[in-house]
Design a protein around this motif. Structure first.
Motif, PDB file in Angstrom:
ATOM      1  N   UNK A 189       4.210  -7.450  -2.809  1.00  0.00           N
ATOM      2  CA  UNK A 189       4.420  -8.360  -3.939  1.00  0.00           C
ATOM      3  C   UNK A 189       3.545  -9.604  -3.825  1.00  0.00           C
ATOM      4  N   UNK A 190       3.345 -10.079  -2.615  1.00  0.00           N
ATOM      5  CA  UNK A 190       2.433 -11.219  -2.438  1.00  0.00           C
ATOM      6  C   UNK A 190       1.018 -10.841  -2.858  1.00  0.00           C
ATOM      7  N   UNK A 191       0.600  -9.630  -2.526  1.00  0.00           N
ATOM      8  CA  UNK A 191      -0.722  -9.167  -2.949  1.00  0.00           C
ATOM      9  C   UNK A 191      -0.820  -9.111  -4.475  1.00  0.00           C
ATOM     10  N   UNK A 192       0.257  -8.664  -5.114  1.00  0.00           N
ATOM     11  CA  UNK A 192       0.267  -8.627  -6.581  1.00  0.00           C
ATOM     12  C   UNK A 192       0.150 -10.036  -7.144  1.00  0.00           C
ATOM     13  N   UNK A 246      11.817  -8.034  -3.673  1.00  0.00           N
ATOM     14  CA  UNK A 246      11.743  -7.017  -2.625  1.00  0.00           C
ATOM     15  C   UNK A 246      13.118  -6.415  -2.355  1.00  0.00           C
ATOM     16  N   UNK A 247      14.145  -7.257  -2.337  1.00  0.00           N
ATOM     17  CA  UNK A 247      15.498  -6.766  -2.103  1.00  0.00           C
ATOM     18  C   UNK A 247      15.977  -5.844  -3.217  1.00  0.00           C
ATOM     19  N   UNK A 248      15.670  -6.190  -4.462  1.00  0.00           N
ATOM     20  CA  UNK A 248      16.077  -5.339  -5.584  1.00  0.00           C
ATOM     21  C   UNK A 248      15.325  -4.012  -5.567  1.00  0.00           C
ATOM     22  N   UNK A 249      14.039  -4.064  -5.225  1.00  0.00           N
ATOM     23  CA  UNK A 249      13.261  -2.821  -5.133  1.00  0.00           C
ATOM     24  C   UNK A 249      13.846  -1.916  -4.054  1.00  0.00           C
ATOM     25  N   UNK A 250      14.130  -2.498  -2.884  1.00  0.00           N
ATOM     26  CA  UNK A 250      14.694  -1.704  -1.787  1.00  0.00           C
ATOM     27  C   UNK A 250      16.024  -1.080  -2.197  1.00  0.00           C
ATOM     28  N   UNK A 251      16.853  -1.847  -2.907  1.00  0.00           N
ATOM     29  CA  UNK A 251      18.154  -1.336  -3.344  1.00  0.00           C
ATOM     30  C   UNK A 251      17.988  -0.211  -4.354  1.00  0.00           C
ATOM     31  N   UNK A 252      17.052  -0.379  -5.288  1.00  0.00           N
ATOM     32  CA  UNK A 252      16.834   0.650  -6.309  1.00  0.00           C
ATOM     33  C   UNK A 252      16.272   1.926  -5.698  1.00  0.00           C
ATOM     34  N   UNK A 253      15.359   1.782  -4.739  1.00  0.00           N
ATOM     35  CA  UNK A 253      14.792   2.963  -4.076  1.00  0.00           C
ATOM     36  C   UNK A 253      15.873   3.680  -3.268  1.00  0.00           C
ATOM     37  N   UNK A 254      16.756   2.925  -2.636  1.00  0.00           N
ATOM     38  CA  UNK A 254      17.871   3.542  -1.926  1.00  0.00           C
ATOM     39  C   UNK A 254      18.781   4.306  -2.895  1.00  0.00           C
ATOM     40  N   UNK A 260       9.236   8.309   3.121  1.00  0.00           N
ATOM     41  CA  UNK A 260      10.126   7.228   3.573  1.00  0.00           C
ATOM     42  C   UNK A 260       9.817   5.953   2.806  1.00  0.00           C
ATOM     43  N   UNK A 261      10.844   5.217   2.365  1.00  0.00           N
ATOM     44  CA  UNK A 261      10.600   3.958   1.654  1.00  0.00           C
ATOM     45  C   UNK A 261       9.929   2.926   2.552  1.00  0.00           C
ATOM     46  N   UNK A 262       9.191   2.037   1.933  1.00  0.00           N
ATOM     47  CA  UNK A 262       8.590   0.921   2.663  1.00  0.00           C
ATOM     48  C   UNK A 262       9.674  -0.066   3.073  1.00  0.00           C
ATOM     49  N   UNK A 263       9.451  -0.758   4.153  1.00  0.00           N
ATOM     50  CA  UNK A 263      10.404  -1.742   4.648  1.00  0.00           C
ATOM     51  C   UNK A 263      10.431  -2.959   3.721  1.00  0.00           C
ATOM     52  N   UNK A 264      11.446  -3.781   3.895  1.00  0.00           N
ATOM     53  CA  UNK A 264      11.542  -5.011   3.103  1.00  0.00           C
ATOM     54  C   UNK A 264      10.321  -5.899   3.322  1.00  0.00           C
TER      55      UNK A 264
END
Length: 601
Positions: free
Chosen positions: A214-217, A117-125, A203-207
């Motif tokens: 990801x839990x759903x996946x 989740x942190x890497x996704x948030x960073x990449x989207x930013x 707007x990006x999704x929150x962490x």
């Protein structure tokens, strides 16, 4: 300054004079040839370069191409031919990886979900900043570098073709400007899922939202996909075979074309892995050639996260070089996930939409998938790798001893190779040339007469320490000089290679119907038949960098030079693995001995 503001003002890649290239070719190949082979190369160069010979005709066509206002660089056609024209598999053979430095995930109940989740948030930013051209242009020693490759970080996918591949990407004639995609594709146990990472309002999704998605996946993909249904395996095939399979896949069912579209337009891929790597070597192997059913090797960027939160990236190489990915990774890891989320304006919006990405397969395609999986698993098993962490000293110490760290490392490779194999072999080093418009890399050939004298003198029992030191410094100085030649666009290999391509493409029209004899000489073939293929990635944010060997006898050396240590990832075909292990042992010795020799002054 905006991200791409410098692009049109950068200097063009210099096109060397033909006579200069021919002279350098002989100079660069001579140390690897015997007298008879060198004489043959010299004769072939004379034939090639005579006024009515093939060289001037081919070079004149290249000069015309370079002068065209629509041409960014005389290498514009070279790079697609080199990367997209290769017909073997790109998985392991061409893609490369970075293993990220450790992240402090102790105390997290779900380290894999939190890290991903942190890497996704960073990449989207990063994408948001890139879309607005707020990523500052990179400069080295005050000189701006080309940022053009950054346009291929997101929503970029290599598409297989029967003769040459293509690239599907934004910032193109078909898709001008940044990617408008809002989704990524997440792989879990061979199952693929589309997951939105940007909400309907942009707007990006929150962490917390990303973690919930990801839990759903992980829940949806809890059952491992049958091997013959995990279509990602097909991306490991030789390119023409994959192109044919992709055509049949798209034609079989309309849903398949839609699924391909979902993957190809995704911002990037995230691959969740069940295993916890036993060590850095196990992590590197998985990043380089892990479960191919849980990958899409044609995707420009795939972030791979293991069960314990260990993470890295696998990169498709056709539009992206290591320096571009390094700056991307440095940005991802240079701030906390919370900082990235705040910068991007991420907001709580609930669990992101999750949709399975599925394919309808007939018996023939299932057989193709299964065969590709088995073939690639064997190919990975037939590749031997080793990590060489050297923590006795690093870049700071080498600089204290008044030597270029890269030259120091390269001379150590040469000494170790001579001790391991008994001779000096052709060695490639990638030199970045992004200071030019659309600049990428230049091919440097490391072996020089000075290198040969150095390795001979160093192990000569009659040589004094002063003589060894002098030979070492002379070889290192020559290495730095040649690297500067490459950076200045004054290297022979890519120029001659492009002339060879022109002959194949337009030789009849240019009065050069036959391939010039130069390209059949030991000079051309030996200079480019690597025993060592080397490339560096200097960043404190990565533990290891790696790629596959380039031939049946080659050792691939991916090296990270850090202030206090050197980290190397070596690869070679398993039949010659013993020689790689011997080389690694000799390399440890060489690094110590070279440092001690310089420290005696």
């Amino acid at each position: 300054m905006s991200t791409f503001e410098n692009e049109d003002t950068l200097a063009r890649v210099p096109l060397p004079a033909l006579e200069d290239t021919c002279a350098r070719f002989l100079e660069w190949s001579a140390p690897l040839l015997n007298q008879e082979e060198l004489a043959d190369a010299e004769a072939a160069v004379r034939e090639f370069g005579r006024p009515d010979g093939p060289g001037p005709k081919l070079h004149a066509d290249l000069v015309r191409y370079d002068a065209d206002p629509a041409t960014h660089s005389w290498l514009d056609a070279f790079w697609p031919a080199r990367y997209l024209g290769r017909r073997d598999r790109i998985a392991l053979n061409a893609n490369f990886f970075f293993l990220f430095r450790e992240a402090p995930l102790h105390g997290f109940a779900e380290p894999q979900v939190e890290r991903a989740a942190g890497l996704i948030a960073a990449a989207v930013n990063y994408k948001a900043q890139l879309d607005d051209e707020r990523i500052p242009p990179i400069a080295t020693r005050g000189n701006p570098l080309s940022m053009a490759q950054h346009k291929f970080l997101f929503s970029t996918t290599r598409i297989p073709g029967p003769v040459q591949d293509t690239v599907r990407a934004p910032y193109s004639d078909e898709w001008q400007g940044p990617s408008t995609a809002r989704h990524i594709v997440v792989f879990q146990r061979g199952n693929a899922y589309q997951m939105n990472v940007i909400g309907p309002d942009g707007r990006p999704y929150s962490l917390d939202d990303l973690a919930a998605g990801l839990r759903e996946v992980r829940k949806a993909g809890a059952a491992r996909a049958a091997t013959d249904t995990a279509v990602g395996h097909l991306t490991t095939m030789a390119r023409a075979e994959w192109a044919a399979a992709r055509d049949r896949l798209a034609a079989l069912d309309p849903g398949n074309a839609a699924s391909l579209d979902t993957i190809e337009t995704a911002l990037f891929c995230v691959c969740l892995e069940d295993l916890t790597p036993a060590d850095d070597l196990a992590a590197g192997d998985q990043l380089l050639h892990g479960d191919s059913g849980n990958r899409w090797f044609d995707k420009a960027v795939s972030l791979i996260v293991f069960a314990d939160g260990t993470a890295g990236i696998n990169v498709e190489h056709c539009e992206l070089d290591g320096t571009t990915i390094l700056s991307f990774v440095d940005a991802l890891l240079g701030a906390s996930p919370e900082e990235h989320a705040a910068q991007s304006g991420a907001a709580a919006q609930g669990v992101p939409a999750i949709e399975p990405v599925t394919f309808v397969l007939d018996d023939a395609l299932r057989a193709d998938v299964d065969a590709a999986a088995r073939s690639f698993a064997q190919y990975g098993a037939d590749t031997a790798t080793v990590t060489l962490p050297f923590d006795e000293f690093g870049v700071d110490e080498v600089k204290r001893l008044r030597m270029s760290p890269d030259a120091f490392a390269q001379m150590a490779y040469q000494l170790a190779h001579k001790r391991a194999k008994g001779f000096t072999g052709a060695t490639y080093e990638s030199i970045a040339t992004r200071q030019y418009r659309r600049g990428r890399t230049e091919a440097m050939r490391v072996v020089t007469p000075e290198v040969q004298r150095f390795v001979s003198t160093f192990d000569d029992p009659a040589a004094s320490p002063e003589q060894r030191r002098a030979a070492f410094r002379a070889a290192a100085d020559k290495h730095v000089e040649r690297a500067k030649q490459c950076q200045a666009g004054a290297a022979p290999e890519q120029h001659l290679w492009q002339l060879q391509l022109i002959q194949k493409w337009r030789g009849d029209a240019l009065g050069v119907p036959e391939a010039p004899r130069l390209y059949e000489t030991p000079g051309w073939l030996t200079m480019r038949d690597d025993y060592l293929s080397t490339s560096s990635a200097p960043s404190a944010n990565i533990s290891y960098f790696g790629f596959g060997a380039t031939s049946s006898r080659c050792i691939g050396i991916a090296y990270v030079l850090l202030p206090d240590r050197f980290n190397l990832f070596l690869s070679t075909p398993r039949p010659v693995a013993d020689m790689m292990y011997t080389f690694a042992d000799r390399l440890r010795e060489a690094l110590r001995e070279l440092r001690d020799l310089l420290d005696e002054q």
